[in-house]
Design an enzyme around this catalytic site. Structure first.
Site, PDB file in Angstrom:
ATOM      1  N   LYS A 199       0.841  -1.202   0.000  1.00 40.19           N
ATOM      2  CA  LYS A 199       0.000   0.000   0.000  1.00 40.19           C
ATOM      3  C   LYS A 199       0.876   1.251   0.000  1.00 40.19           C
ATOM      4  O   LYS A 199       1.515   1.581   0.996  1.00 40.19           O
ATOM      5  CB  LYS A 199      -0.929   0.054   1.229  1.00 40.19           C
ATOM      6  CG  LYS A 199      -2.006   1.118   0.990  1.00 40.19           C
ATOM      7  CD  LYS A 199      -2.628   1.667   2.243  1.00 40.19           C
ATOM      8  CE  LYS A 199      -1.849   2.752   2.894  1.00 40.19           C
ATOM      9  NZ  LYS A 199      -1.765   4.020   2.131  1.00 40.19           N
ATOM     10  N   GLY A 252       7.000   4.721   8.283  1.00 40.33           N
ATOM     11  CA  GLY A 252       6.193   5.924   8.448  1.00 40.33           C
ATOM     12  C   GLY A 252       6.411   6.503   9.834  1.00 40.33           C
ATOM     13  O   GLY A 252       7.473   6.298  10.446  1.00 40.33           O
ATOM     14  N   SER A 253       5.417   7.183  10.342  1.00 42.77           N
ATOM     15  CA  SER A 253       5.572   7.876  11.619  1.00 42.77           C
ATOM     16  C   SER A 253       5.547   6.893  12.789  1.00 42.77           C
ATOM     17  O   SER A 253       4.945   5.813  12.708  1.00 42.77           O
ATOM     18  CB  SER A 253       4.446   8.896  11.783  1.00 42.77           C
ATOM     19  OG  SER A 253       3.203   8.234  11.731  1.00 42.77           O
ATOM     20  N   THR A 254       6.186   7.276  13.871  1.00 43.29           N
ATOM     21  CA  THR A 254       6.192   6.454  15.086  1.00 43.29           C
ATOM     22  C   THR A 254       4.767   6.277  15.609  1.00 43.29           C
ATOM     23  O   THR A 254       4.384   5.198  16.077  1.00 43.29           O
ATOM     24  CB  THR A 254       7.118   7.096  16.142  1.00 43.29           C
ATOM     25  OG1 THR A 254       8.458   7.016  15.634  1.00 43.29           O
ATOM     26  CG2 THR A 254       7.056   6.385  17.479  1.00 43.29           C
ATOM     27  N   GLU A 255       3.996   7.352  15.487  1.00 41.33           N
ATOM     28  CA  GLU A 255       2.596   7.311  15.947  1.00 41.33           C
ATOM     29  C   GLU A 255       1.826   6.182  15.240  1.00 41.33           C
ATOM     30  O   GLU A 255       1.169   5.357  15.875  1.00 41.33           O
ATOM     31  CB  GLU A 255       2.011   8.678  15.589  1.00 41.33           C
ATOM     32  CG  GLU A 255       0.665   8.997  16.107  1.00 41.33           C
ATOM     33  CD  GLU A 255       0.164  10.291  15.438  1.00 41.33           C
ATOM     34  OE1 GLU A 255       0.958  11.029  14.821  1.00 41.33           O
ATOM     35  OE2 GLU A 255      -1.050  10.516  15.522  1.00 41.33           O
ATOM     36  N   GLY A 257       3.172   3.728  13.589  1.00 37.62           N
ATOM     37  CA  GLY A 257       3.867   2.463  13.890  1.00 37.62           C
ATOM     38  C   GLY A 257       3.247   1.768  15.096  1.00 37.62           C
ATOM     39  O   GLY A 257       3.072   0.549  15.109  1.00 37.62           O
ATOM     40  N   GLU A 274       9.991   0.838  10.353  1.00 39.48           N
ATOM     41  CA  GLU A 274      11.053   1.846  10.176  1.00 39.48           C
ATOM     42  C   GLU A 274      10.372   3.187  10.404  1.00 39.48           C
ATOM     43  O   GLU A 274       9.550   3.610   9.591  1.00 39.48           O
ATOM     44  CB  GLU A 274      11.660   1.711   8.783  1.00 39.48           C
ATOM     45  CG  GLU A 274      13.025   2.336   8.688  1.00 39.48           C
ATOM     46  CD  GLU A 274      13.009   3.655   7.979  1.00 39.48           C
ATOM     47  OE1 GLU A 274      12.971   4.685   8.700  1.00 39.48           O
ATOM     48  OE2 GLU A 274      13.022   3.669   6.739  1.00 39.48           O
ATOM     49  N   CYS A 308      13.481  10.493   7.408  1.00 36.69           N
ATOM     50  CA  CYS A 308      13.381  10.063   8.802  1.00 36.69           C
ATOM     51  C   CYS A 308      14.722  10.208   9.505  1.00 36.69           C
ATOM     52  O   CYS A 308      14.775  10.315  10.721  1.00 36.69           O
ATOM     53  CB  CYS A 308      12.841   8.648   8.892  1.00 36.69           C
ATOM     54  SG  CYS A 308      13.542   7.575   7.662  1.00 36.69           S
ATOM     55  N   GLU A 405       9.818  15.024  15.989  1.00 36.77           N
ATOM     56  CA  GLU A 405      10.246  15.010  14.595  1.00 36.77           C
ATOM     57  C   GLU A 405       9.429  16.038  13.807  1.00 36.77           C
ATOM     58  O   GLU A 405       8.200  15.996  13.813  1.00 36.77           O
ATOM     59  CB  GLU A 405      10.025  13.612  14.013  1.00 36.77           C
ATOM     60  CG  GLU A 405      10.493  13.504  12.585  1.00 36.77           C
ATOM     61  CD  GLU A 405      10.342  12.099  12.020  1.00 36.77           C
ATOM     62  OE1 GLU A 405       9.290  11.468  12.249  1.00 36.77           O
ATOM     63  OE2 GLU A 405      11.268  11.646  11.328  1.00 36.77           O
TER      64      GLU A 405
HETATM   65  P1  ADP Z   1       2.899  10.786   7.587  1.00 35.54           P
HETATM   66  O1  ADP Z   1       2.332  11.260   8.901  1.00 35.54           O
HETATM   67  O2  ADP Z   1       4.253  11.280   7.334  1.00 35.54           O
HETATM   68  O3  ADP Z   1       1.965  10.907   6.416  1.00 35.54           O
HETATM   69  P2  ADP Z   1       2.145   8.156   8.202  1.00 35.54           P
HETATM   70  O4  ADP Z   1       2.826   7.334   9.206  1.00 35.54           O
HETATM   71  O5  ADP Z   1       0.819   8.747   8.538  1.00 35.54           O
HETATM   72  O6  ADP Z   1       3.165   9.260   7.784  1.00 35.54           O
HETATM   73  O7  ADP Z   1       1.951   7.375   6.841  1.00 35.54           O
HETATM   74  C1  ADP Z   1       2.807   6.392   6.348  1.00 35.54           C
HETATM   75  C2  ADP Z   1       1.979   5.301   5.704  1.00 35.54           C
HETATM   76  O8  ADP Z   1       1.132   4.742   6.696  1.00 35.54           O
HETATM   77  C3  ADP Z   1       1.053   5.781   4.580  1.00 35.54           C
HETATM   78  O9  ADP Z   1       1.007   4.780   3.568  1.00 35.54           O
HETATM   79  C4  ADP Z   1      -0.283   5.879   5.282  1.00 35.54           C
HETATM   80  O10 ADP Z   1      -1.377   5.731   4.410  1.00 35.54           O
HETATM   81  C5  ADP Z   1      -0.202   4.722   6.248  1.00 35.54           C
HETATM   82  N1  ADP Z   1      -1.080   4.830   7.419  1.00 35.54           N
HETATM   83  C6  ADP Z   1      -1.521   5.950   8.042  1.00 35.54           C
HETATM   84  N2  ADP Z   1      -2.342   5.637   9.069  1.00 35.54           N
HETATM   85  C7  ADP Z   1      -2.433   4.286   9.111  1.00 35.54           C
HETATM   86  C8  ADP Z   1      -3.112   3.351   9.941  1.00 35.54           C
HETATM   87  N3  ADP Z   1      -3.874   3.735  10.952  1.00 35.54           N
HETATM   88  N4  ADP Z   1      -2.945   2.033   9.678  1.00 35.54           N
HETATM   89  C9  ADP Z   1      -2.156   1.615   8.678  1.00 35.54           C
HETATM   90  N5  ADP Z   1      -1.506   2.444   7.855  1.00 35.54           N
HETATM   91  C10 ADP Z   1      -1.617   3.770   8.060  1.00 35.54           C
END
Ligand code: ADP
Length: 501
Positions: A199, A252-255, A257, A274, A308, A405
């Site tokens: 995705k 993606g973001s730690t949140e 993650g 990561e 990152c 970050e």
């Molecule tokens: P940013 O905040 O920099 O956009 P994210 O961590 O939100 O980074 O996004 C990184 C990836 O994670 C994207 O492909 C996003 O669609 C996906 N993503 C965001 N929220 C969720 C979630 N709750 N569950 C799974 N994937 C998610």
């Protein structure tokens, strides 16, 4: 610094890429290009103008489910599972060749979709993606088990291990290096013999979809790679929670993650992450200052700080503090912030309005808490998501700009007096992705490399990557490693076979 008009930006897009990025785009499931079951789509924007580029299928649970079934069939029954390791390697190598043949198109798609300079995509994103696939292609024939020297069992026992693909893998990637992140994820999973549901980020799905076309052209059997586009909260969450996925890999973001970890708990799928960083970049007075100042500039402003591992906490030894701050500021002022397709572009727009607001919000919060914005700090233009390269001083731990970050072109410069002081401060963070030291003292460099609690330490360089070098985080920067031989551990299971003769 000048931001072009919307007409000027649009006039720079080549007819071929214009046609590609503006046409309605479908998802790749089981070898077919399909719309979402609901028929929903979402908009992809050009960050240099804020205008809609294209409509892309908005996948959700039902689409993820179809893709997972296709991947399961391809894993268990399809020609993929019967292929020799060498045949798999050849396919991966062929994919790298096809990407290379289409390098210009990929670079342009990345620039239009993400905002990054075309020149950067040309020399960094796309070649690093082909290198990764080629490196992983070589591993297909070298993923091996071992014969085991048994410890206490009698001689009539013989045992060995097999290293087998983990199965069906879900992969969720971010928008900062769209094609490269797809390569980092797909390369090792394919090398190990897994099948995949990928995705891409909703901000930047276009290069992954083009990659899907090349995956078909290369001859991968249907269902081996499925690409489901959609939002994180819907398609991403469905993938992370799916009961028939054996492993989820997320960047993606730690949140988010942390959400992935919770979602994965249902079937205890394997998880690799990561995540974010707040990397310390330490300049000692004995460094080659010209190189260090240029290095510190690139460490934060490369890819608009949307890395990152960006060197966002710049620790500078007190006696050279003013000199380094002036040097980085002078370099930052020379950065030409303009649309990515402009050949003069050094830095393009941030990826989205959300990121623009987020980054400006951090700068504002720093100022409110007493930090000083030495250069930059503002939005550029009134369309697109351009932000000035920014340098902040007078900040300290406990402020949001130091602790969190920012993921934008914003560096905080911090003076230090004693080596022991900076050795403590560098690790005062929830993150542990990367960091750097600039010094001519080789012993000090290695001491710091050892003391830094981070997955990557650069010495007298920054943002240096290689497909063979593992990359990933300590602490809240993640679980596991991307690239290198280490990543293959995440895509394989070890089976112990024990025989009584
Ligand atoms: P940013 O905040 O920099 O956009 P994210 O961590 O939100 O980074 O996004 C990184 C990836 O994670 C994207 O492909 C996003 O669609 C996906 N993503 C965001 N929220 C969720 C979630 N709750 N569950 C799974 N994937 C998610």
């Amino acid at each position: 610094m000048s931001v072009a008009t919307i007409e000027q930006v649009n006039s720079l897009i080549s007819p071929k890429v214009q046609k590609y990025v503006t046409s309605h785009r479908r998802m790749l499931i089981n070898g077919d290009w399909v719309d979402a079951k609901t028929g929903d789509t979402f908009h992809v924007y050009n960050p240099a103008t804020g205008e809609i580029l294209s409509n892309v299928a908005a996948g959700d649970h039902a689409d993820v489910d179809l893709a997972v079934r296709a991947a399961r069939r391809a894993f268990e029954e399809g020609p993929w599972s019967r292929m020799t390791h060498g045949q798999r390697g050849k396919l991966i190598w062929k994919l790298a060749d096809l990407i290379e043949e289409n390098l210009e198109e990929f670079a342009e798609i990345e620039s239009v979709d993400n905002g990054k300079p075309l020149a950067v995509a040309r020399v960094a994103d796309i070649p690093l993606a082909t290198d990764l696939f080629r490196y992983m292609s070589g591993w297909t024939t070298k993923i091996e088990g071992q014969t085991i020297s048994l410890s206490s069992l009698p001689q009539e026992y013989f045992a060995y291990t097999l290293r087998e693909p983990v199965g069906v893998v879900g992969q969720i990637i971010p928008w900062n290096f769209p094609l490269l992140m797809a390569a980092w994820k797909l390369g090792p999973a394919l090398a190990a013999g897994c099948t995949i549901v990928l995705k891409p980020a909703e901000q930047t799905p276009l290069s992954a979809l083009r990659l899907g076309e090349l995956i078909e052209e290369a001859g991968f059997p249907k269902g081996v790679v499925n690409i489901v586009t959609g939002y994180g909260e819907t398609a991403g969450a469905a993938l992370a929670a799916h009961p028939d996925i054996d492993k989820i890999a997320f960047t993606g973001s730690t949140e988010v993650g942390k959400l992935i970890v919770h979602a994965a708990a249902g079937n205890l799928k394997k998880v690799s992450l990561e995540l974010g960083g707040k990397s310390p970049n330490i300049v000692f007075a004995d460094a080659d200052l010209e190189t260090a100042i240029q290095g510190a500039t690139n460490a934060i402003y490369f890819n608009h700080g949307q890395c990152c591992c960006a060197g966002s906490r710049l620790y500078i030894e007190k006696e050279i503090f003013d000199q380094v701050v002036e040097g980085v500021s002078a370099n930052a002022k020379r950065i030409n912030v303009t649309e990515g397709l402009n050949p003069q572009c050094d830095m393009g727009p941030l990826v989205s309005e959300e990121q623009l607001d987020r980054v400006l919000g951090f700068i504002e919060s720093g100022e409110k808490e007493g930090a000083k914005t030495v250069i930059g700090g503002h939005r550029l233009g009134d369309h697109g998501y351009f932000v000035e390269p920014t340098l902040i001083t007078n900040a300290h731990a406990g402020m949001k700009v130091i602790d969190e970050e920012i993921f934008g072109p914003v560096v905080c410069a911090l003076p230090f007096e004693k080596t022991e002081e900076v050795a403590t401060q560098m690790n005062q963070t929830a993150y542990g992705l990367a960091g750097a030291v600039w010094t001519k003292d080789i012993s000090k460099a290695h001491r710091f490399a050892k003391a830094m609690r981070a997955g990557t330490v650069w010495i007298n360089c920054y943002n240096i990557f290689d497909a063979a070098l593992p990359f990933g985080g300590y602490k809240q920067s993640g679980w596991g490693r991307e690239m290198g031989r280490e990543v293959l551990e995440h895509y394989t299971e070890v089976k112990a076979v024990c025989l009584k003769m």
